[in-house]
Motif scaffolding. Structure first.
Motif, mmCIF file in Angstrom:
data_model
loop_
_atom_site.group_PDB
_atom_site.id
_atom_site.type_symbol
_atom_site.label_atom_id
_atom_site.label_comp_id
_atom_site.label_asym_id
_atom_site.label_seq_id
_atom_site.Cartn_x
_atom_site.Cartn_y
_atom_site.Cartn_z
ATOM 1 N N HIS A 21 -5.941 -9.218 -4.197
ATOM 2 C CA HIS A 21 -6.113 -10.059 -3.016
ATOM 3 C C HIS A 21 -4.865 -10.006 -2.133
ATOM 4 N N LEU A 22 -3.691 -10.149 -2.742
ATOM 5 C CA LEU A 22 -2.443 -10.119 -1.980
ATOM 6 C C LEU A 22 -2.205 -8.733 -1.369
ATOM 7 N N ALA A 23 -2.517 -7.688 -2.116
ATOM 8 C CA ALA A 23 -2.355 -6.325 -1.581
ATOM 9 C C ALA A 23 -3.245 -6.130 -0.366
ATOM 10 N N HIS A 24 -4.461 -6.615 -0.454
ATOM 11 C CA HIS A 24 -5.389 -6.491 0.673
ATOM 12 C C HIS A 24 -4.877 -7.278 1.887
ATOM 13 N N ALA A 25 -4.336 -8.459 1.638
ATOM 14 C CA ALA A 25 -3.800 -9.282 2.726
ATOM 15 C C ALA A 25 -2.579 -8.633 3.372
ATOM 16 N N ALA A 26 -1.827 -7.854 2.616
ATOM 17 C CA ALA A 26 -0.614 -7.216 3.138
ATOM 18 C C ALA A 26 -0.926 -5.956 3.934
ATOM 19 N N ARG A 27 -1.985 -5.282 3.625
ATOM 20 C CA ARG A 27 -2.277 -3.977 4.227
ATOM 21 C C ARG A 27 -2.310 -3.998 5.758
ATOM 22 N N LYS A 28 -3.099 -4.868 6.337
ATOM 23 C CA LYS A 28 -3.257 -4.875 7.790
ATOM 24 C C LYS A 28 -1.950 -5.204 8.518
ATOM 25 N N PRO A 29 -1.237 -6.258 8.136
ATOM 26 C CA PRO A 29 0.021 -6.534 8.841
ATOM 27 C C PRO A 29 1.042 -5.402 8.715
ATOM 28 N N LEU A 30 1.011 -4.696 7.609
ATOM 29 C CA LEU A 30 1.948 -3.581 7.435
ATOM 30 C C LEU A 30 1.634 -2.438 8.396
ATOM 31 N N LEU A 31 0.366 -2.133 8.562
ATOM 32 C CA LEU A 31 -0.026 -1.036 9.449
ATOM 33 C C LEU A 31 0.074 -1.401 10.924
ATOM 34 N N GLU A 32 -0.004 -2.686 11.243
ATOM 35 C CA GLU A 32 0.020 -3.111 12.641
ATOM 36 C C GLU A 32 1.413 -3.132 13.252
ATOM 37 N N ARG A 33 2.428 -3.061 12.462
ATOM 38 C CA ARG A 33 3.793 -3.157 12.984
ATOM 39 C C ARG A 33 4.309 -1.786 13.410
ATOM 40 N N PRO A 34 4.972 -1.719 14.549
ATOM 41 C CA PRO A 34 5.523 -0.440 15.001
ATOM 42 C C PRO A 34 6.711 0.018 14.148
ATOM 43 N N CYS A 57 -3.022 2.644 -4.191
ATOM 44 C CA CYS A 57 -1.610 2.945 -3.941
ATOM 45 C C CYS A 57 -1.425 3.407 -2.491
ATOM 46 N N ARG A 58 -2.462 3.930 -1.900
ATOM 47 C CA ARG A 58 -2.400 4.342 -0.490
ATOM 48 C C ARG A 58 -2.074 3.164 0.423
ATOM 49 N N TRP A 59 -2.491 1.969 0.037
ATOM 50 C CA TRP A 59 -2.240 0.783 0.848
ATOM 51 C C TRP A 59 -0.751 0.551 1.054
ATOM 52 N N PHE A 60 0.068 1.090 0.166
ATOM 53 C CA PHE A 60 1.515 0.914 0.259
ATOM 54 C C PHE A 60 2.214 2.180 0.749
ATOM 55 N N VAL A 61 1.701 3.331 0.351
ATOM 56 C CA VAL A 61 2.314 4.595 0.780
ATOM 57 C C VAL A 61 2.116 4.806 2.275
ATOM 58 N N GLU A 62 0.914 4.551 2.756
ATOM 59 C CA GLU A 62 0.598 4.820 4.160
ATOM 60 C C GLU A 62 1.516 4.060 5.131
ATOM 61 N N PRO A 63 1.714 2.751 4.973
ATOM 62 C CA PRO A 63 2.642 2.077 5.892
ATOM 63 C C PRO A 63 4.076 2.602 5.783
ATOM 64 N N ALA A 64 4.477 3.004 4.581
ATOM 65 C CA ALA A 64 5.830 3.567 4.411
ATOM 66 C C ALA A 64 5.960 4.886 5.161
ATOM 67 N N VAL A 65 4.933 5.716 5.082
ATOM 68 C CA VAL A 65 4.974 7.007 5.780
ATOM 69 C C VAL A 65 5.002 6.785 7.296
ATOM 70 N N TYR A 66 4.165 5.894 7.792
ATOM 71 C CA TYR A 66 4.156 5.644 9.234
ATOM 72 C C TYR A 66 5.481 5.056 9.709
ATOM 73 N N ALA A 67 6.005 4.077 9.001
ATOM 74 C CA ALA A 67 7.202 3.367 9.464
ATOM 75 C C ALA A 67 8.502 4.104 9.177
ATOM 76 N N PHE A 68 8.594 4.766 8.021
ATOM 77 C CA PHE A 68 9.860 5.367 7.603
ATOM 78 C C PHE A 68 9.824 6.895 7.576
ATOM 79 N N GLY A 69 8.641 7.461 7.685
ATOM 80 C CA GLY A 69 8.494 8.913 7.712
ATOM 81 C C GLY A 69 8.066 9.497 6.380
ATOM 82 N N ARG A 70 7.327 10.591 6.474
ATOM 83 C CA ARG A 70 6.831 11.289 5.284
ATOM 84 C C ARG A 70 7.990 11.808 4.434
ATOM 85 N N ARG A 71 9.051 12.283 5.093
ATOM 86 C CA ARG A 71 10.194 12.834 4.353
ATOM 87 C C ARG A 71 10.803 11.777 3.432
#
Length: 140
Positions: A21-34, A57-71
């Motif tokens: 439940h908490l992971a689901h609640a975190a997903r959208k706000p993480l992706l919405e931030r520039p 696990c994608r719910w956490f990797v994806e925002p990290a890749v967008y915000a901090f980069g794939r590298r």
């Protein structure tokens, strides 16, 4: 992640479903931030590695890749592979696939208004090569 995003503790949710439940609640706000604060990076990568379900696990990797980069994300996963416990290495292997999903400018405000971003954030061929070499050596 729930603490960093001030999502509360989901006290009304049954214990067996609370983490999801908490992971689901975190997903959208993480992706919405520039961009995300620096302290989010280690928590995102740890959440991705420790999540036992490869579907999530994608719910956490994806925002990290967008915000901090794939590298940076793949380098963190490589570090788990090289120095982590057996469980962390298994988690890094699960998360590795998610770190290579295609990026889409319309999916995240982490892209500039013209749909561009610094290519150096996502250049990871050398990290991928080191990942493969590490797996090859461990299979011997």
């Amino acid at each position: 992640m729930a603490q960093l995003l001030d999502l509360g503790n989901a006290a009304g949710v049954p214990e067996a479903r609370r983490a999801r439940h908490l992971a689901h609640a975190a997903r959208k706000p993480l992706l919405e931030r520039p961009c995300l604060p620096e302290e989010f990076f280690a928590s995102l990568m740890a959440a991705a590695v420790y999540d036992p379900d490869p579907r999530f696990c994608r719910w956490f990797v994806e925002p990290a890749v967008y915000a901090f980069g794939r590298r940076r994300a793949t380098t963190a996963l490589l570090d788990y592979l090289l120095t982590g416990t057996d469980a962390e290495q298994a988690g890094a292997k699960r998360a590795w696939y998610c770190a290579h999903e295609p990026l889409h400018a319309d999916r995240s405000p982490a892209y500039a208004p013209g749909g561009s971003r610094d290519p150096a954030l996502d250049e990871s061929r050398d990290v991928v090569d080191e990942w493969r070499e590490t797996l090859r050596r461990s299979a011997m």
